[in-house]
Design a protein around this motif. Sequence first.
Motif, PDB file in Angstrom:
ATOM      1  N   PHE A 361       0.089   2.548  14.122  1.00  0.00           N
ATOM      2  CA  PHE A 361      -0.112   3.009  12.751  1.00  0.00           C
ATOM      3  C   PHE A 361       1.117   2.856  11.857  1.00  0.00           C
ATOM      4  O   PHE A 361       1.006   2.444  10.702  1.00  0.00           O
ATOM      5  N   GLY A 362       2.292   3.190  12.370  1.00  0.00           N
ATOM      6  CA  GLY A 362       3.493   3.228  11.540  1.00  0.00           C
ATOM      7  C   GLY A 362       3.819   1.914  10.876  1.00  0.00           C
ATOM      8  O   GLY A 362       4.271   1.880   9.722  1.00  0.00           O
ATOM      9  N   HIS A 363       3.582   0.812  11.592  1.00  0.00           N
ATOM     10  CA  HIS A 363       3.863  -0.512  11.021  1.00  0.00           C
ATOM     11  C   HIS A 363       3.028  -0.738   9.769  1.00  0.00           C
ATOM     12  O   HIS A 363       3.537  -1.168   8.716  1.00  0.00           O
ATOM     13  N   ASP A 364       1.726  -0.435   9.856  1.00  0.00           N
ATOM     14  CA  ASP A 364       0.851  -0.596   8.692  1.00  0.00           C
ATOM     15  C   ASP A 364       1.210   0.393   7.589  1.00  0.00           C
ATOM     16  O   ASP A 364       1.153   0.057   6.404  1.00  0.00           O
ATOM     17  N   ALA A 365       1.568   1.615   7.967  1.00  0.00           N
ATOM     18  CA  ALA A 365       1.935   2.614   6.969  1.00  0.00           C
ATOM     19  C   ALA A 365       3.155   2.160   6.176  1.00  0.00           C
ATOM     20  O   ALA A 365       3.205   2.297   4.942  1.00  0.00           O
ATOM     21  N   LEU A 366       4.131   1.608   6.865  1.00  0.00           N
ATOM     22  CA  LEU A 366       5.333   1.124   6.199  1.00  0.00           C
ATOM     23  C   LEU A 366       5.003  -0.051   5.283  1.00  0.00           C
ATOM     24  O   LEU A 366       5.494  -0.141   4.156  1.00  0.00           O
ATOM     25  N   ASP A 367       4.139  -0.934   5.750  1.00  0.00           N
ATOM     26  CA  ASP A 367       3.726  -2.068   4.920  1.00  0.00           C
ATOM     27  C   ASP A 367       2.992  -1.607   3.665  1.00  0.00           C
ATOM     28  O   ASP A 367       3.160  -2.178   2.581  1.00  0.00           O
ATOM     29  N   LEU A 368       2.170  -0.570   3.782  1.00  0.00           N
ATOM     30  CA  LEU A 368       1.448  -0.058   2.619  1.00  0.00           C
ATOM     31  C   LEU A 368       2.430   0.509   1.597  1.00  0.00           C
ATOM     32  O   LEU A 368       2.333   0.209   0.398  1.00  0.00           O
ATOM     33  N   VAL A 369       3.384   1.289   2.052  1.00  0.00           N
ATOM     34  CA  VAL A 369       4.355   1.895   1.151  1.00  0.00           C
ATOM     35  C   VAL A 369       5.202   0.839   0.462  1.00  0.00           C
ATOM     36  O   VAL A 369       5.534   0.966  -0.723  1.00  0.00           O
TER      37      VAL A 369
END
Length: 391
Positions: A361-369
Motif C-alpha cells: 500500500f505505501g508505495h501507491d500512497a506515496l505515488d498518490l501524494v
Amino acid sequence: MHIHPLITDSATLANLCARLADAPFVCVDTEFMRESTFYPELCLIQIADTEEAAAIDPMAPGLDMKPLLDLLTDNEDVLKVFHAGGQDLEIVYNLTGKTPHPLFDTQVAAMALGQGEQIGYSNLVDSWLGIAVDKGARFTDWSRRPLDARQIEYAIGDVTHLAAIFPKMLERLKKTGRGGWLDQEMERLGDPANYANDPDLAWKRVRISGRKPDVLGRLKAIARWRELEAQGKDLPRGRIMKDETVADLAGHPPKKQVDLARVRGLSATWAQNDIGKRLMTAIDSAEPLSAEEMPPRDDRKPGLGKDGALVADLLKLLLKIRARDIDVAPRLLARGEELELLAAGQRTNLAILDGWRYDQFGHDALDLVEGRLAFAVLDGKLTMTRTERTA
C-alpha cells in the motif's frame, strides 16, 4: 479430543501443564467478571491443544496456579493462541506482571485473511468449521459455584473450536504468504505496557476540551487520585467518579471542600467526609502540566490544512480500494493518523513506508501524494491509474 473434568486440585493442574509444555501450541480463553470490581475477577480458564482440553477453576481453595502461569508466560516453545485476547492478556498480566509469549490472536489474523477488522468468535467458528456456537451461557455469572455441566461444556468449546481453527488458519496464511504481516500486530498486542494501570497516565483516558496546562495538570492529579482510590477499593473507576465529573472538576475546581456539595455527579456527603478531603488534597497539590507532557494538538499534522485534509481523504479512499483488491482489513494496512501524516509531508517513521505495508500500500500512497497516481473509473469500477508524470 479428551475433555477433562473441571480441574480444582494442584496435582491435576501440574500434570496437565507438564503435558501441554510439549505441545506446539495451546489455545486459551478465560471467563471473568468485572462489573463491580476494578480488576477483572478471574472465574475460569480454559486451555486446549489438539489432544486434550480442560477448564480450570482458579477459585478452587488451595489451587496452585503457578504451573499454568509459567506455561503461559515463560515457556517460549509453546505458542499461545487467543481470540480477541486483550482482556485475557490483561488478566494474566495482573497475575504475573507479564503477558503470554509467543502470541497468536485469531481475530488479528482474520484481518489478513479478509474477514473484517473485528470478527466475533461465533462468526469465526461458523466460517471455518460450519458450527453454530451455543450462545445460551454467554451471560452466566461465572463467579457462582457450583458450575453446571452445560456451563463448563460451553466454556471449553471456546478452546476446542479454536484448536481446530488455528491449524487451518495457519495453513491459509502460509499459502497466501501473509504470516509475516502479523508479526508487528502480535507484538503490539502482547506489549505488557498495554496492560499496566499507571495512575500517572490515567488522565489520558479522560476526554476534555482545551489545552490549558493548569487545567490538564488538575486533570492528571484528579485522574491519578481516582485511579488509586479505585485500585485500593477494587471498584470500577466510574463508581468512584465518572469521567465527566473528573473533567468538570479539572476545568472548574472547587475552592473549599464544602463546595463539593454543589458538584454534579458527587454525593453531598463529600463536602464533609474523608474521600472528599483526599480529593481536595489532590486538587490543591496539582501542578500545571509540563510542556513535555502536553498532548499533541488535534491539528498536529504540520501544514495539513484544508488541502492536506482533502489529500488525506483521498488516501483513505485509496486504502479502501487497495484493501478490497487484496482482501484484507484496511486497519491492518494503515491507520488514519498515518495517512494524515503522509498527507502533511512526513516521510519517516511511518509503518506504511516500510516492509510489507510499503509493498502492498505505501508505495501507491506515496505515488498518490506526489502526483504519480490518480483515480479513474474504468468499466464502472473505481481504480487507480498511473499519470504521465510517472514517465
